[in-house]
Design an enzyme around this catalytic site. Structure first.
Site, mmCIF file in Angstrom:
data_model
loop_
_atom_site.group_PDB
_atom_site.id
_atom_site.type_symbol
_atom_site.label_atom_id
_atom_site.label_comp_id
_atom_site.label_asym_id
_atom_site.label_seq_id
_atom_site.Cartn_x
_atom_site.Cartn_y
_atom_site.Cartn_z
ATOM 1 N N GLY A 100 -1.328 16.774 83.988
ATOM 2 C CA GLY A 100 -0.170 15.799 84.106
ATOM 3 C C GLY A 100 0.399 16.625 85.084
ATOM 4 N N ASP A 129 7.117 13.619 84.072
ATOM 5 C CA ASP A 129 7.592 13.365 85.507
ATOM 6 C C ASP A 129 6.830 14.496 86.998
ATOM 7 O OD1 ASP A 129 8.807 15.639 84.854
ATOM 8 O OD2 ASP A 129 10.943 15.330 84.877
ATOM 9 N N GLY A 130 5.893 14.807 86.459
ATOM 10 C CA GLY A 130 5.038 15.571 87.139
ATOM 11 C C GLY A 130 5.519 16.746 87.377
ATOM 12 N N ARG A 187 -10.291 24.309 79.665
ATOM 13 C CA ARG A 187 -9.903 24.174 78.209
ATOM 14 C C ARG A 187 -10.700 23.622 77.409
ATOM 15 N NH1 ARG A 187 -4.448 23.525 80.032
ATOM 16 N NH2 ARG A 187 -4.077 24.180 81.680
ATOM 17 N N ASP A 260 -5.529 21.310 73.622
ATOM 18 C CA ASP A 260 -5.850 21.787 75.398
ATOM 19 C C ASP A 260 -5.508 22.962 76.262
ATOM 20 O OD1 ASP A 260 -3.370 19.970 74.275
ATOM 21 O OD2 ASP A 260 -2.905 20.100 75.708
ATOM 22 N N ASN A 261 -4.621 23.760 75.400
ATOM 23 C CA ASN A 261 -3.503 24.719 75.249
ATOM 24 C C ASN A 261 -4.601 26.088 75.189
ATOM 25 O OD1 ASN A 261 -1.930 23.776 76.586
ATOM 26 N ND2 ASN A 261 -0.426 23.989 75.048
ATOM 27 N N ASP A 270 -1.294 27.990 79.373
ATOM 28 C CA ASP A 270 -0.141 27.099 79.153
ATOM 29 C C ASP A 270 1.525 28.425 78.008
ATOM 30 O OD1 ASP A 270 -1.307 25.721 80.662
ATOM 31 O OD2 ASP A 270 -1.050 23.879 79.459
#
Ligand code: AMP
Ligand code: MG
Length: 493
Positions: A100, A129-130, A187, A260-261, A270
């Site tokens: 993201g 917001d990236g 991941r 996802d981490n 991460d």
């Protein structure tokens, strides 16, 4: 200073790039360019990672390099992309996530992926917001390099650049970009994504890619009737067990162990609300958002196993047999304790094994927990004692001296078999003097927010050689100040 290279939009870093992850095809990612940030500046740079990449150090000191690593100029030979993944967050299926705010620039011929984190919106940004803020980017940069120097598998960080562009979190902050480096950023969540969507062809392509690139021995396994995917699961499980043993032994809390981490290579990945323990509290929760303590320090080994179970479920269509999948996870339960004990033995300066070691290790951890003794300082002082210092400096850490003396007595008896100098040497190379405590990071961050980046480079230099004495820098190795316990670090980054 303004952006000097706005007319030269392609920079040739002199690296050779290979298709790498992008060879998997468009089902796995979206190609896109980073979004530029105004007037970037250098915040932190790692010459060691530049060397690892084969990147000339001058790129970390030039306007073109600054533009390239902020995402303001394209890098010749790269086709940037954001990848799609899914995952379980805090134990709950979260559906599609993805890069993201990270953009993979490409993979070098030397087999390292280079990724910008905080480089703008992607199709996977959801409500975000990236962007990444300066504070969390400095923490990720420093901790990546600290972990590496501690010998713990991790993604690396080449540099951080900042910009005065505003980013809204709880309050207004400024933006930064971290250039991350790893053999791959794949991941567990990448596998979960294709499994959840019943896309077995992509799932297989992904697993084959990971096996061929990183775990080729799985192809010729004799275990699990030659099932390469079960061998993959077992190998990842053992790597993860070894990683967790390292985290636990050094007192590292990750803070957001969502699937996802979790790296498919067993790397630390991460860096968010992570923390190195100050006082040893096994139930310590470092993530202010983790109200239930799911990711407390002492939960990490079990959570990793839970996450591996999710990976097993995702790989099930390829493995084809639930019993085999469960069997492939089995070794976690033996590898983790064996690796943990091995790490703790090294911390104790023991070069051989004895039946009594488990009791010795449990004994000292219990004492440390009872009095929440500072974890890093304890081990370093114990090392000093074995190296010949007066035992008082370590004994003074305990209120219950008698209990500690008892333990010290069994420790002395146990290590009588190992030459003192050998033990001391091992301990001083295993028990760091410097770890990235929250308050140290915080000081460097506050200075950087005022545009003084010397704190970042000083800390980097200490953390790059954490076992060295670094005379004159003892204040970085001391007890945390009282305000350290008031630092609240959440998922907000
Ligand atoms: P994390 O908690 O940092 O591991 O992020 C979980 C998911 O949220 C990932 O898909 C991230 O890419 C995404 N994410 C986190 N922060 C942002 C952000 N500021 N903008 C866009 N996506 C984000
Ligand atoms: Mg993440």
């Amino acid at each position: 200073m303004s952006l000097l290279v706005d007319e030269a939009d392609v920079v040739d870093l002199g690296l050779r790039w290979t298709p790498g992850f992008s060879a998997l095809g468009p089902e796995f990612f979206t190609e896109l360019h980073p979004s530029p940030l105004p007037d970037p500046y250098w915040v932190g740079r790692s010459a060691a990672v530049a060397r690892e990449l084969g990147l000339a150090d001058s790129w970390l000191h030039s306007a073109e390099g600054l533009a390239a690593f902020t995402g303001n100029a394209a890098i010749a030979g790269t086709r940037p992309l954001a990848s799609v993944y899914s995952g379980h967050q805090f134990g709950v299926w979260a559906g599609q996530l993805g890069d993201g705010r990270a953009i993979l620039l490409g993979e070098t011929a030397g087999g390292l992926e280079v990724q910008l984190k905080g480089s703008g919106l992607t199709p996977y940004s959801r409500m975000g917001d990236g962007r990444a803020v300066l504070r969390s980017s400095i923490r990720e940069f420093l901790c990546s390099e600290a972990m590496h120097a501690l010998g713990i598998p991790t993604t690396r960080a080449l540099c951080v650049t900042g910009s005065d562009a505003r980013v809204r979190r709880e309050e207004l902050e400024t933006a930064a970009v971290v250039t991350r480096v790893a053999p791959t950023f794949i991941r567990f969540g990448h596998f979960e994504h294709f499994a959840a969507n019943q896309r077995d062809d992509e799932l297989r392509a992904l697993a084959d890619y990971v096996i061929d690139r990183y775990y080729p021995a799985c192809r010729t396994t004799e275990r699990f009737n030659g099932n390469a995917y079960a061998a993959l699961l077992e190998t990842v499980s053992e790597r993860t067990a070894a990683l967790l043993a390292q985290w636990q032994s050094v007192g590292f809390c990750h803070g957001v162990m969502n699937t996802d981490n979790m790296s498919i290579l067993g790397l630390t990945i991460d860096f968010g609300p992570f923390q190195f323990l100050d006082g040893f509290d096994p139930r310590h929760i470092c993530n202010h958002s983790d109200t239930a303590g799911r990711y407390a320090y002492n939960q990490q080994p079990n959570v990793a196993y839970w996450n591996l179970f999710c990976l097993a479920q995702a790989l099930l269509p390829l493995i084809g047999d639930q019993e085999i999948a469960v069997a492939a996870l089995e070794s976690y339960k033996t590898v983790f304790p064996a690796e943990f004990e091995a790490r703790m033995r090294a911390k104790l300066g023991l070069v051989d094994t004895a039946e009594s070691d488990r009791a010795l290790i449990e004994g000292v951890l219990k004492l440390l927990a009872q009095e929440k003794v500072d974890y890093t300082i304890f081990w370093r002082r114990l090392s000093g004692h074995v190296a010949g210092d007066n035992p008082d400096s370590v004994r003074d850490l305990f209120v219950d001296r008698a209990a500690f003396d008892n333990w010290l007595q069994s420790f002395s008896e146990r290590r009588a078999r190992t030459p003192e100098a050998q033990s001391a040497d091992l301990m001083l190379k295993t028990n760091p003097k410097f770890v990235l405590r929250n308050h140290l990071g915080q000081r460097a961050i506050e200075a950087a927010q005022q545009k003084d980046f010397t704190g970042v480079s000083t800390l980097l230099a200490l953390l790059e050689t954490p076992f060295a004495e670094h005379p004159g820098h003892d204040d970085f190795a001391g007890f945390p100040p009282d305000w350290a316990s008031t630092i609240e670090i959440s998922c907000s980054s």
